[in-house]
Design a protein around this motif. Structure first.
Motif, short mmCIF file in Angstrom:
data_model
loop_
_atom_site.label_atom_id
_atom_site.label_comp_id
_atom_site.label_asym_id
_atom_site.label_seq_id
_atom_site.Cartn_x
_atom_site.Cartn_y
_atom_site.Cartn_z
N PHE A 75 0.83 -1.19 0.00
CA PHE A 75 0.00 0.00 0.00
C PHE A 75 0.87 1.26 0.00
N ILE A 76 1.94 1.24 0.79
CA ILE A 76 2.82 2.42 0.84
C ILE A 76 3.42 2.67 -0.53
N LEU A 77 3.93 1.59 -1.14
CA LEU A 77 4.54 1.75 -2.47
C LEU A 77 3.52 2.24 -3.48
N SER A 78 2.33 1.64 -3.45
CA SER A 78 1.34 2.03 -4.46
C SER A 78 0.86 3.46 -4.20
N SER A 79 0.82 3.86 -2.93
CA SER A 79 0.42 5.23 -2.63
C SER A 79 1.44 6.24 -3.13
N ILE A 80 2.73 5.88 -2.99
CA ILE A 80 3.77 6.78 -3.50
C ILE A 80 3.62 6.90 -5.01
N LYS A 81 3.36 5.75 -5.64
CA LYS A 81 3.18 5.75 -7.09
C LYS A 81 1.98 6.62 -7.47
N VAL A 82 0.89 6.41 -6.72
CA VAL A 82 -0.34 7.16 -6.99
C VAL A 82 -0.09 8.66 -6.84
N ASP A 83 0.60 9.00 -5.74
CA ASP A 83 0.89 10.39 -5.44
C ASP A 83 1.70 11.02 -6.58
N PHE A 129 -7.28 -1.43 -6.96
CA PHE A 129 -5.99 -1.89 -6.42
C PHE A 129 -5.63 -1.08 -5.19
N HIS A 130 -5.79 0.23 -5.32
CA HIS A 130 -5.38 1.12 -4.25
C HIS A 130 -6.21 0.88 -2.99
N SER A 131 -7.55 0.82 -3.14
CA SER A 131 -8.34 0.66 -1.91
C SER A 131 -8.20 -0.72 -1.32
N ALA A 132 -8.02 -1.74 -2.16
CA ALA A 132 -7.80 -3.07 -1.59
C ALA A 132 -6.48 -3.08 -0.84
N GLY A 133 -5.51 -2.32 -1.35
CA GLY A 133 -4.23 -2.18 -0.65
C GLY A 133 -4.42 -1.52 0.70
N LEU A 134 -5.31 -0.53 0.72
CA LEU A 134 -5.61 0.17 1.96
C LEU A 134 -6.26 -0.77 2.97
N MET A 135 -6.94 -1.80 2.46
CA MET A 135 -7.53 -2.79 3.35
C MET A 135 -6.49 -3.80 3.81
N GLY A 136 -5.27 -3.67 3.32
CA GLY A 136 -4.19 -4.51 3.81
C GLY A 136 -3.88 -5.72 2.97
N PHE A 137 -4.37 -5.77 1.74
CA PHE A 137 -4.09 -6.93 0.90
C PHE A 137 -2.85 -6.69 0.05
N SER A 138 -2.17 -7.75 -0.27
CA SER A 138 -0.96 -7.63 -1.06
C SER A 138 -1.33 -7.56 -2.54
#
Lengths: 265, 406
Positions: A14-22, B110-119
Motif C-alpha cells: 500500500f505504501i509503495l502504491s500510494s507513492i506511485k499514486v501520489d 488496487f489502491h483501496s484493496a491495498g488500503l484494506m491490507g491486501f498484497s
C-alpha cells in the motif's frame, strides 16, 4: 515500536502504491506534472544567481576566479534545504489532510508519514538529477566527493522526518503550529548560508548559526558538490545522533497521540 | 459453536476536554493535568457476535451508534474495556473512501484493496471478480470522475466485498445504486452470512432490522438498554421515541428537515394522540393490514358553538394518503363549553405499504380550516408500517390480491 514497524511492513504494498499514486496524480491533469515540483526550487535558485552573483561570487573561498561557483553553491544549498522543508511541510499536514481516511478506515497510521516521505524523496532525487545535469551542462564538473550525497540526503531526511512527525502530530491538536512552521522555515532559510557564504557572516553571530543543524547539512552539500571536500564528520555524526533521538521521540509521541488523534480530527 | 467473531467487554468511551489542547499534549508526558470536562458517549457495553449471526444496532441520533462502530472497526480507541475481533472486519460504512477521481476504476480498486491490507498478488487474484461484480463495463478502465455516483458505489462495494470478512458492518448506505444492484449486493451479503460471516447492521429502518437480523441491540445514551429479538427491541425503541416526542413542545424538529408546526387560535387543542392496536396498547409500529384506532383527545379551552376534527395521514414525502373530517361524516360536535374534553376514536385498517407515516390534525368550525382555525398541527404523530406477515409487495397501498393461475 516493533509492532509499529511490523504493521508498516505488512502494508508495504500500500505504501509503495500510494507513492506511485501520489507521483502519477501530478501527471494526470498537468502536462509537466511532477516536474513543477522541481521547477520551483530551480527558478528560485536562478533568480538568486541572476541578482546576487555579481555581489557574492567573489566572496566564495578559493573560488574567486570561477564564474560558475556561485550558481553551483546556490543549487547545492537549495537541494539540501528543499529536502528539509518538503518533508517537514508535508508531514505537518499529512494527518489533517487525510482526516477522512483516518476517521473511517483502519490501517497503520504510520503509513501516512512514510508515504509523504517516500514521495518527497522521489521529488528530491529528480531535483538532484536535474541539478547535476544543469551544472554539468553549464560546464562544471563535480569531484568524486559527490558520492557522499546519498548519505547526506538520508541524514537530512531522518532529521526532517523526526521534526516533521513531531510537528505533524502536534498540529492535529494545536492548529497554530501549521501556521507558525512555514514562518519559522522562512526565517531559517535566511539564517542558513544558502544564498550567501558563511564567510560574510559577522564573527559574533557565527557561533549561533552553527547551532543550527541545517548549517552543517547545507555546508556538507556545498562541500560535496562545489568544493569537492568530504563532509564535516564530527558535526554530521552529532546531527545523525540528534536526528535519531528526534525520530525516536516523534514515534513515542505519535503512539501516545494516535489513540486521541481521531477524537479531535 | 466456535469462538465469537466479535467480543466486546465492558466498553466505555469518554471524550476528554482539556483547558487547552496544549494541556492535552502535556498530559501525555505524565504531568498531573486534570481535564476540565469528560463527556461519556459509551459505557458498559458488552456483547458478543457468533459466526453467521446478524445483529441490528438501533438507537436515536446521538445514542452512540457511530462511536461504537468506529471502535469496533478500530479507527477509534476505547477509553476502557476491550474489543477482540477474530478475523477481518469489512465495513460498508466507508464506500468509496480513498477513491481518487483521476484514476481508473481498476487503479482505484488496487489502491483501496491495498488500503484494506491486501498484497498486490492477492488483489491480482480477485480483480477480475471485482470487475465482473461491479458491472460497469468498459468504464472500469476509465477515470472515476467520469462515473455516475451509482457506478462509483458499485465499484466501491465490489472492492469492499471482494474478500469475505469475518464480520461485515453495514449501515444505511446499503442502498447502493439502483434496485438491481441493491438486490445483488444483498445477495452477496446473505451469501457471506451463510458462509459464516457475522453481520452488524445499523439502521433506523424497522423493515431492514426485522427482515435481516436475528438479534437487535438498542443503544440509548451510550448504554445497551435492550438486547434481544428484533421485534421486541423495535417496539421498545419506538416507545422510546414516542416518549421523547411527548416531552417536547409544540414547535419542534421531528427529524433532519421536518418541523412540527402548530397554528391556530388555540381555542381547542389536541391534548393527546395515539395509535392503538388490537390489544388496546398504544403502538408506533403497525403491521400491514392490522386494525388500529387513532385516538385523539381534544381539550376545549373556550366556549365553542361547533367543532370539527380533521386528520390526514401523510407519507414521509408529505403526500396525503388519506384524510377526512367530522364535517363530512356529519359528526360535528356542537355547543362546547370551556374545559370539555372530546375523545375521537377513529378505527381503520392499516392498508398502507411499509414506510414511515405521519398524522396531521386540524380543529376547525366548518368544512375547511380557512374559516375558523382552532388548531392545526402537522406531524402530530409519527408511526411506521412494517410488512411482518403479508406477501412481499411494493408501493404505499395494501391492495390484497387473490391471484388465480390457470
Amino acid at each position: 515500536m516493533k509492532s509499529l514497524l511490523l504493521s508498516a511492513w505488512r502494508y508495504r504494498y500500500f505504501i509503495l502504491s500510494s507513492i506511485k499514486v501520489d507521483f502519477r496524480r501530478r501527471f494526470v491533469r498537468s502536462r509537466l506534472g511532477g516536474l513543477w515540483m522541481i521547477i520551483n526550487p530551480l527558478v528560485q535558485a536562478a533568480m538568486f544567481a541572476l541578482i546576487l552573483s555579481q555581489v557574492l561570487s567573489g566572496r566564495l573561498p578559493d573560488m574567486s576566479d570561477n564564474k560558475l561557483a556561485y550558481p553551483v553553491y546556490l543549487l547545492s544549498g537549495t537541494l539540501a534545504w528543499n529536502i528539509f522543508t518538503e518533508v517537514i511541510n508535508r508531514c505537518l499536514t499529512v494527518f489533517i489532510e487525510n482526516s477522512n481516511l483516518l476517521k473511517k478506515l483502519v490501517f497503520p497510521r504510520i503509513c501516512l508519514p512514510m508515504i509523504v516521505t517516500g514521495s518527497a524523496m522521489i521529488n528530491n532525487l529528480l531535483l538532484l538529477g536535474s541539478i547535476l545535469l544543469i551544472i554539468i551542462v553549464l560546464g562544471f564538473t563535480p569531484g568524486y566527493n559527490v558520492i557522499w550525497l546519498p548519505l547526506l540526503m538520508v541524514i537530512t531526511l531522518t532529521l526532517s522526518l523526526g521534526i516533521g512527525l513531531i510537528l505533524g502530530t502536534l498540529n492535529v491538536f494545536i492548529r497554530d503550529i501549521g501556521q507558525i512552521v512555514p514562518i519559522v522555515l522562512q526565517l531559517g532559510w535566511w539564517f542558513t548560508p544558502i544564498v550567501y557564504p558563511a564567510s560574510i557572516v559577522p564573527k559574533a553571530v557565527l557561533p549561533f548559526m552553527r547551532l543550527n543543524p541545517m548549517y552543517w547539512i547545507v555546508q556538507s552539500f556545498q562541500n560535496a558538490i562545489l568544493f569537492n571536500t568530504p563532509p564535516t564528520w564530527i558535526a554530521l555524526g552529532c546531527i545523525t545522533l540528534i536526528s535519531l533521538v528526534l525520530l525516536r521521540m516523534s514515534l513515542i509521541l505519535f503512539r501516545r497521540a494516535s489513540s486521541e488523534m481521531v477524537d479531535v480530527l | 459453536m466456535n469462538q465469537p467473531v466479535l467480543q466486546v467487554d465492558n466498553l466505555a468511551k469518554t471524550y476528554t476536554q482539556y483547558r487547552s489542547e496544549l494541556a492535552r499534549v502535556l498530559s501525555w508526558t505524565g504531568l498531573p493535568i486534570e481535564p476540565i470536562a469528560q463527556h461519556c458517549v459509551l459505557q458498559g457495553i458488552s456483547f458478543a457476535i457468533e459466526p453467521g449471526e446478524a445483529i441490528g444496532i438501533v438507537g436515536q441520533n446521538g445514542a452512540g451508534k457511530s462511536t461504537l462502530l468506529k471502535i469496533v472497526t478500530g479507527t477509534q480507541q476505547p477509553t476502557t474495556g476491550t474489543v477482540s475481533v477474530n478475523g477481518r472486519i469489512g465495513s460498508i460504512l466507508e464506500l468509496g473512501m480513498g477513491f481518487n477521481p483521476d484514476f481508473t476504476g481498476r487503479q482505484n480498486a488496487f489502491h483501496s484493496a491495498g488500503l484494506m491490507g491486501f498484497s498486490q498478488a492477492e488483489i491480482e487474484s480477485v480483480i477480475d471478480r471485482i470487475e465482473r461484480f461491479a458491472e460497469v463495463g468498459t468504464y472500469f478502465d476509465q477515470p472515476v470522475n467520469t462515473y455516475s455516483s451509482g457506478m462509483q458505489m458499485r465499484v466501491a462495494f465490489s472492492v469492499i466485498t471482494a474478500f469475505r470478512p469475518a464480520l461485515l458492518i453495514v449501515d444505511e448506505a446499503l442502498s447502493v445504486g439502483d434496485a438491481y444492484f441493491q438486490h445483488k449486493s444483498f445477495n452477496r451479503i446473505r451469501d457471506f452470512q451463510q458462509q459464516g460471516s457475522a453481520l452488524l447492521i445499523v439502521s433506523h429502518d424497522a423493515n431492514v432490522i426485522q427482515s435481516l437480523c436475528n438479534r437487535a441491540i438498542l443503544l440509548d445514551h451510550g448504554q445497551v438498554i435492550q438486547d434481544g429479538k428484533p421485534s421486541a427491541v423495535m417496539d421498545y425503541y419506538n416507545a422510546l421515541i414516542a416518549d421523547k416526542e411527548r416531552a417536547t413542545v409544540s414547535v419542534k424538529k421531528v427529524d433532519a428537515d421536518n418541523l412540527q408546526t402548530t397554528s391556530g387560535t388555540g381555542e381547542a387543542i389536541v391534548d393527546s394522540i395515539a395509535l392503538i392496536d388490537a390489544t388496546g396498547k398504544p403502538t408506533e409500529l403497525v403491521n400491514v393490514g392490522d386494525l388500529v384506532t387513532l385516538q385523539v383527545c381534544v381539550n376545549v379551552r373556550k366556549n365553542l358553538p361547533i367543532m370539527v376534527l380533521g386528520y390526514m395521514i401523510k407519507d414521509r414525502l408529505g403526500q396525503v394518503m388519506y384524510g377526512t373530517n367530522t364535517w363530512h361524516t356529519q359528526q360535528a360536535v356542537k355547543d362546547l363549553s370551556q374545559g370539555d374534553t372530546v375523545t375521537y376514536n377513529i378505527q381503520f385498517s392499516m392498508n398502507l405499504g411499509p414506510g414511515n407515516y405521519s398524522v396531521s390534525t386540524a380543529l376547525v368550525n366548518a368544512e375547511t380550516h380557512m374559516d375558523q382555525n382552532y388548531e392545526w398541527r402537522d406531524l402530530a404523530y409519527v408511526f411506521e408500517v412494517a410488512n411482518v406477515n403479508k406477501v412481499k409487495f411494493a408501493g404505499s397501498a395494501w391492495l390484497q390480491p387473490v391471484i388465480e393461475v390457470s
